[in-house]
Design a protein around this motif. Sequence first.
Motif, mmCIF file in Angstrom:
data_model
loop_
_atom_site.group_PDB
_atom_site.id
_atom_site.type_symbol
_atom_site.label_atom_id
_atom_site.label_comp_id
_atom_site.label_asym_id
_atom_site.label_seq_id
_atom_site.Cartn_x
_atom_site.Cartn_y
_atom_site.Cartn_z
ATOM 1 N N SER A 141 2.419 53.865 52.377
ATOM 2 C CA SER A 141 0.825 54.457 52.505
ATOM 3 C C SER A 141 1.031 55.747 51.674
ATOM 4 C CB SER A 141 0.494 54.722 54.000
ATOM 5 O OG SER A 141 0.335 53.347 54.664
ATOM 6 N N ARG A 142 1.772 56.540 51.959
ATOM 7 C CA ARG A 142 1.808 57.760 51.523
ATOM 8 C C ARG A 142 1.996 57.857 49.793
ATOM 9 N NH1 ARG A 142 6.817 60.434 54.377
ATOM 10 N NH2 ARG A 142 6.135 58.751 55.854
ATOM 11 N N TYR A 143 2.460 56.717 49.268
ATOM 12 C CA TYR A 143 3.087 56.817 47.793
ATOM 13 C C TYR A 143 2.113 55.988 47.095
ATOM 14 C CZ TYR A 143 7.290 57.476 50.253
ATOM 15 O OH TYR A 143 8.444 58.215 51.293
ATOM 16 N N ALA A 144 0.975 55.436 47.922
ATOM 17 C CA ALA A 144 -0.018 54.690 46.825
ATOM 18 C C ALA A 144 -0.879 55.621 45.869
ATOM 19 C CB ALA A 144 -1.110 54.074 47.957
ATOM 20 N N ARG A 145 -1.226 55.103 44.819
ATOM 21 C CA ARG A 145 -2.102 55.947 43.998
ATOM 22 C C ARG A 145 -3.301 56.082 44.803
ATOM 23 N NH1 ARG A 145 -1.849 52.964 38.433
ATOM 24 N NH2 ARG A 145 0.305 53.730 38.726
ATOM 25 N N ARG A 146 -3.988 55.210 45.358
ATOM 26 C CA ARG A 146 -5.006 55.376 46.021
ATOM 27 C C ARG A 146 -4.799 54.595 47.562
ATOM 28 N NH1 ARG A 146 -9.682 52.261 42.522
ATOM 29 N NH2 ARG A 146 -8.013 50.679 42.807
ATOM 30 N N ALA A 174 8.465 55.153 44.512
ATOM 31 C CA ALA A 174 7.158 54.725 44.849
ATOM 32 C C ALA A 174 5.934 55.625 44.989
ATOM 33 C CB ALA A 174 7.263 54.192 46.448
ATOM 34 N N GLN A 175 6.213 56.867 44.033
ATOM 35 C CA GLN A 175 5.027 57.701 43.845
ATOM 36 C C GLN A 175 4.186 57.045 42.950
ATOM 37 O OE1 GLN A 175 4.416 60.503 44.843
ATOM 38 N NE2 GLN A 175 6.064 60.993 46.092
ATOM 39 N N GLY A 176 2.986 57.075 43.195
ATOM 40 C CA GLY A 176 1.686 56.523 42.418
ATOM 41 C C GLY A 176 1.781 55.166 42.130
ATOM 42 N N LEU A 177 2.179 54.343 43.088
ATOM 43 C CA LEU A 177 2.290 52.964 43.125
ATOM 44 C C LEU A 177 0.673 52.339 42.957
ATOM 45 C CD1 LEU A 177 5.029 52.072 45.733
ATOM 46 C CD2 LEU A 177 5.259 52.130 43.359
ATOM 47 N N LEU A 180 -1.854 48.913 42.738
ATOM 48 C CA LEU A 180 -2.280 47.805 43.590
ATOM 49 C C LEU A 180 -1.287 46.600 43.534
ATOM 50 C CD1 LEU A 180 -3.904 46.288 45.982
ATOM 51 C CD2 LEU A 180 -5.549 45.838 43.991
ATOM 52 N N PRO A 181 -1.011 46.153 42.202
ATOM 53 C CA PRO A 181 -0.047 44.952 42.143
ATOM 54 C C PRO A 181 1.291 45.360 42.530
ATOM 55 C CG PRO A 181 -1.226 45.289 40.177
ATOM 56 C CD PRO A 181 -1.651 46.677 41.057
ATOM 57 N N THR A 182 1.952 46.702 42.283
ATOM 58 C CA THR A 182 3.227 46.955 42.703
ATOM 59 C C THR A 182 3.161 47.029 44.242
ATOM 60 O OG1 THR A 182 3.401 48.392 40.661
ATOM 61 C CG2 THR A 182 4.916 48.691 42.418
ATOM 62 N N LEU A 183 2.205 47.607 44.866
ATOM 63 C CA LEU A 183 2.274 47.334 46.421
ATOM 64 C C LEU A 183 2.281 46.100 46.991
ATOM 65 C CD1 LEU A 183 -0.139 50.346 46.987
ATOM 66 C CD2 LEU A 183 2.092 50.434 48.006
ATOM 67 N N THR A 184 1.382 45.291 46.358
ATOM 68 C CA THR A 184 1.514 43.710 46.474
ATOM 69 C C THR A 184 2.679 43.245 46.613
ATOM 70 O OG1 THR A 184 -0.891 43.757 46.045
ATOM 71 C CG2 THR A 184 0.146 41.807 46.449
ATOM 72 N N ALA A 185 3.439 43.423 45.639
ATOM 73 C CA ALA A 185 4.605 42.795 45.181
ATOM 74 C C ALA A 185 5.602 43.350 46.133
ATOM 75 C CB ALA A 185 5.376 43.227 44.011
ATOM 76 N N MET A 186 5.652 44.606 46.730
ATOM 77 C CA MET A 186 6.525 45.279 47.560
ATOM 78 C C MET A 186 6.089 44.525 49.048
ATOM 79 S SD MET A 186 6.613 49.160 47.169
ATOM 80 C CE MET A 186 7.514 49.926 45.738
ATOM 81 N N VAL A 187 4.897 44.285 49.541
ATOM 82 C CA VAL A 187 4.859 43.541 50.680
ATOM 83 C C VAL A 187 5.251 42.040 50.527
ATOM 84 C CG1 VAL A 187 2.770 42.670 52.144
ATOM 85 C CG2 VAL A 187 2.617 44.835 50.888
ATOM 86 N N VAL A 188 5.148 41.650 49.537
ATOM 87 C CA VAL A 188 5.882 40.186 49.527
ATOM 88 C C VAL A 188 7.114 40.107 49.672
ATOM 89 C CG1 VAL A 188 6.066 38.131 47.652
ATOM 90 C CG2 VAL A 188 4.014 39.008 48.140
ATOM 91 N N GLY A 189 7.883 41.067 49.009
ATOM 92 C CA GLY A 189 9.298 41.275 48.897
ATOM 93 C C GLY A 189 9.783 41.528 50.323
ATOM 94 N N SER A 190 8.891 42.199 50.912
ATOM 95 C CA SER A 190 9.396 42.599 52.575
ATOM 96 C C SER A 190 9.470 41.589 53.477
ATOM 97 C CB SER A 190 8.499 43.869 52.839
ATOM 98 O OG SER A 190 7.337 43.513 53.412
ATOM 99 N N ALA A 221 -3.298 45.830 49.582
ATOM 100 C CA ALA A 221 -2.186 45.195 49.201
ATOM 101 C C ALA A 221 -1.396 44.281 50.240
ATOM 102 C CB ALA A 221 -1.263 46.247 48.819
ATOM 103 N N THR A 222 -1.724 45.161 51.447
ATOM 104 C CA THR A 222 -1.467 44.307 52.821
ATOM 105 C C THR A 222 -1.888 42.981 52.893
ATOM 106 O OG1 THR A 222 -1.120 46.426 54.059
ATOM 107 C CG2 THR A 222 -1.323 44.478 55.452
ATOM 108 N N VAL A 223 -3.342 42.883 52.502
ATOM 109 C CA VAL A 223 -4.065 41.546 52.808
ATOM 110 C C VAL A 223 -3.596 40.790 51.659
ATOM 111 C CG1 VAL A 223 -6.161 40.333 52.930
ATOM 112 C CG2 VAL A 223 -6.000 42.612 54.015
#
Length: 465
Positions: free
Chosen positions: A222-227, A11-14, A16-26, A234-236
């Motif tokens: 949170s700690r792995y996000a690019r920004r 998850a290093q440097g994830l 926005l699309p990747t983070l959003t996909a993770m939220v959906v998958g969870s 991504a949560t929203v």
Amino acid sequence: MSSTTDTRQAAQGLSLPTLTAMVVGSMVGAGVFSLPRNFAQATGVFGAVVAWVVAGAGMLMLALVFQTLAVRKPDLNAGVYAYAKAGFGEFPGFFSAFGYWASACVGNVSYWVLIKSTLGAVIPGFGEGNTLLAVLVSMVCVWAFHLMIMRGVKEAAAINKIVTVAKVLPILLFVVILAVAFRSGVFTANLWGDGRLFDQVKATMLVTVFVFLGVEGASVYSRYARRREDVGRATVLGFLGVLALFASVTLLSYAALPKARMEGLRQPSMAGVLESVVGTWGAVLISVGLIVSVLGAYLAWTLMAAEVLFVAAKDDDMPAFLRRENRHGTPVAALVMTSALITAVLAITLFSDDAFSFTLKLTSALSLVPYLLAAGYALRLGGTGRQILVATLAVIYTAFLIFAAGLEFLLLSCVIYAPGTILFALTRREHGRRVFSPAELVLFAVVAVGAVLGVIGLVTGFITI
């Protein structure tokens, strides 16, 4: 309920699309497959719209609370229960950890009930997933998974990809097919439910909590996000996408079958709804997708449940024996306790008239204490006007959920919480400390009384499962 995978390395440097996909998958898991029947039993189209608006707004506030806490308190990385401990003390923190663990275990029971109910369509002996044969086979499967995890099976990227496709593709096809085959006459006839609108909406609340379980998983990244700001976005975005998917499945089902027929469908009810539109292959598609999805989710949530006990023990919030690992790095004692509770609740489903609904609602009820305490901690922290508003709304929503759960599931939760206090006492004794402070003793007394009333309710028939 759904699967959350440990992605600390990948998850290093994830983005926005990747983070959003993770939220959906969870969040997308087994619960969505049961929505048509569960909602039809509670309300009509109008009530369903109101219910999803309430649940969507409330759960979004809770998601933002977890995201905010992850940013503001990065040192509290021992799980959801860490917020309860930081905000309200060790005993409430223990209850939060224990409740979160028990919720995951009972949720895993719902997976086996749903799988066996699905197979019951072709193997009559499995019935609705709570026959003696279904329960015995499920118990064997529980311990088969236990042995596999003991050998160090933590995660498999290939399996995760199959699971993700298997659970999302059938749902999307379901939505598209029902949208094309929309029957306006049936939809109009299903507009209204029975009784007061408030009671109808209240009856759906534990169902909506169940399908959104895992919303707190977004804060893990949170700690792995690019920004950093991408995590909130991504949560929203992910949450709104999942909400739209769940609401679509619910509302389009009202355009396929009369409400009375949906109420009587076997679970997974999505299969019966799609079968009524396209024939047998629709039921097969949903059933296969569900089984693959649920097995993957079961593995992930079993690991997560054991991890909750293991991490709490490492932080001296659970007895030291729960820190034990085997040579594969698997938390052995925590895993044994997890499989044992799953097995015990499976046995209880033999006496349930609707085992899936029972385990679904109990899972949701047990998760409410950890959620309420986390929201309460965010409110105690204060902060900006927006942060206080979000935390306040999250507290109001989770308190309403406890009210919506009703006395029956509140007392059943106490039946599980009270004996779990033995673990708290063992932990205190290991450190040579007094078991309860005066305030903690009062809290335990309240839970113990609730447990006694719960047992009496079960014996007398006041509480039915």
